[in-house]
Design a protein around this motif. Sequence first.
Motif, PDB file in Angstrom:
ATOM      1  N   ALA A 185      50.398  20.715 -18.955  1.00  0.00           N
ATOM      2  CA  ALA A 185      51.684  21.380 -18.781  1.00  0.00           C
ATOM      3  C   ALA A 185      51.546  22.775 -18.163  1.00  0.00           C
ATOM      4  N   ASP A 186      50.298  23.183 -17.855  1.00  0.00           N
ATOM      5  CA  ASP A 186      50.040  24.516 -17.324  1.00  0.00           C
ATOM      6  C   ASP A 186      50.560  25.583 -18.288  1.00  0.00           C
ATOM      7  N   LYS A 187      50.268  25.377 -19.596  1.00  0.00           N
ATOM      8  CA  LYS A 187      50.747  26.282 -20.639  1.00  0.00           C
ATOM      9  C   LYS A 187      49.592  26.794 -21.500  1.00  0.00           C
ATOM     10  N   LEU A 188      48.442  27.019 -20.896  1.00  0.00           N
ATOM     11  CA  LEU A 188      47.288  27.415 -21.698  1.00  0.00           C
ATOM     12  C   LEU A 188      47.454  28.798 -22.329  1.00  0.00           C
ATOM     13  N   THR A 203      42.211  13.370 -20.409  1.00  0.00           N
ATOM     14  CA  THR A 203      42.650  13.941 -19.139  1.00  0.00           C
ATOM     15  C   THR A 203      41.458  14.060 -18.197  1.00  0.00           C
ATOM     16  N   THR A 204      41.743  14.416 -16.971  1.00  0.00           N
ATOM     17  CA  THR A 204      40.681  14.664 -15.992  1.00  0.00           C
ATOM     18  C   THR A 204      40.604  16.164 -15.742  1.00  0.00           C
ATOM     19  N   ILE A 205      39.568  16.778 -16.258  1.00  0.00           N
ATOM     20  CA  ILE A 205      39.311  18.202 -16.066  1.00  0.00           C
ATOM     21  C   ILE A 205      37.898  18.307 -15.511  1.00  0.00           C
ATOM     22  N   LEU A 257      45.746  18.506 -28.228  1.00  0.00           N
ATOM     23  CA  LEU A 257      46.741  19.575 -28.096  1.00  0.00           C
ATOM     24  C   LEU A 257      46.360  20.494 -26.936  1.00  0.00           C
ATOM     25  N   PHE A 258      45.066  20.828 -26.843  1.00  0.00           N
ATOM     26  CA  PHE A 258      44.607  21.624 -25.700  1.00  0.00           C
ATOM     27  C   PHE A 258      44.884  20.880 -24.397  1.00  0.00           C
ATOM     28  N   GLU A 259      44.602  19.585 -24.365  1.00  0.00           N
ATOM     29  CA  GLU A 259      44.794  18.823 -23.135  1.00  0.00           C
ATOM     30  C   GLU A 259      46.262  18.758 -22.731  1.00  0.00           C
TER      31      GLU A 259
END
Length: 256
Positions: free
Chosen positions: A89-92, A114-116, A82-84
Motif C-alpha cells: 500500500a506504500d504505507k511503510l 509478496t515480491t520484494i 502486516l509489513f507486507e
Amino acid sequence: MKSFEFLSKKREEKPRNCGITMVLDKGLGLESAESLMNISGDYVDYLKFGWGTSIVHDREIVKAKVEMYKKHDITPYTGGTLFELAYMADKLEEFFAEAHELGFPAVEISDGSTTISHGDKLKYIQMAKEKGFEVLSEVGKKNPDLDKELTLDERIEYMQDELDAGSSLVIVEAREGGKNIGIFDQSGNAKEDEIDYILEKFDGSKILWEAPNKDQQVFFILKLGNTVNLGNISSDDITSLETLRQGLRGDTLGKI
C-alpha cells in the motif's frame, strides 16, 4: 515457587539467549491472553500478532495486550504479513509510526506473500532498526511452489544477509500448518539433511525454527537440545512445549 520444583530441570531465565519460544497470537481476547500469561508467561519470549489480525481488532485492545505482554517480559511484535500489506500500500512510514504508537518493540520483516527484491528487504530491515525496532526477519515463501524455487544455498545466503542487516533472529518459514513448506515435507516431517546443511553454514543460535506441530518440536529438541529456538507455537501449546523442553513428557523423558 513452582509445585514439585525439586523434579524440574532449570532452564535459562528471561531474557534468554537460547531456548527461545515464539508464540502465535491469532486473536486472543485481553482477559484470556492475560490469564494464559499468568500461568505460562515464564515460558514465552516472543509473541507474534499473527498476519494482519491487528487490523480487525480494536486499537485500544491491541495496545493493552502489547503492554500486558511486555509486563511479562515478553517481546510482542507485528507479523510479517502486516509489513507486507503496508509495503504493497506504500504505507511503510505510517506502519512504523502506528507500531510505535501501539507500543510494539519489534516488527517482523518478510516477503512470504509478496515480491520484494532482496536488496529492498535488507533496506527495510535497516530502516526498522533505525526507527528503534528490534527486527525478526523471515526467509521463505508461503506458496509451496514458489518456496521450492529457493535453493538451500540461496536461503542460507539470504539468512546471513538479513542477520548482517540487523535482524536479531531469522525465521525459517513453515507457516501455521508446518507441512509441504521449507524444511518440512508434505506429511510435516523434517528434512533432516537440509537442516544439517543449514547448520553447517549458519549460526543455529540465530535461527527461529517454525515448528507448529508437536512431532516437529520433539524432533528439534531431541536433535538440537532443549535450547533450540522454536516458533509459531500455538497459545494452547505453551505448557506442552515447555514440558517437552524439560523432559517431563514421554517423548523427551530421560532423553535430554
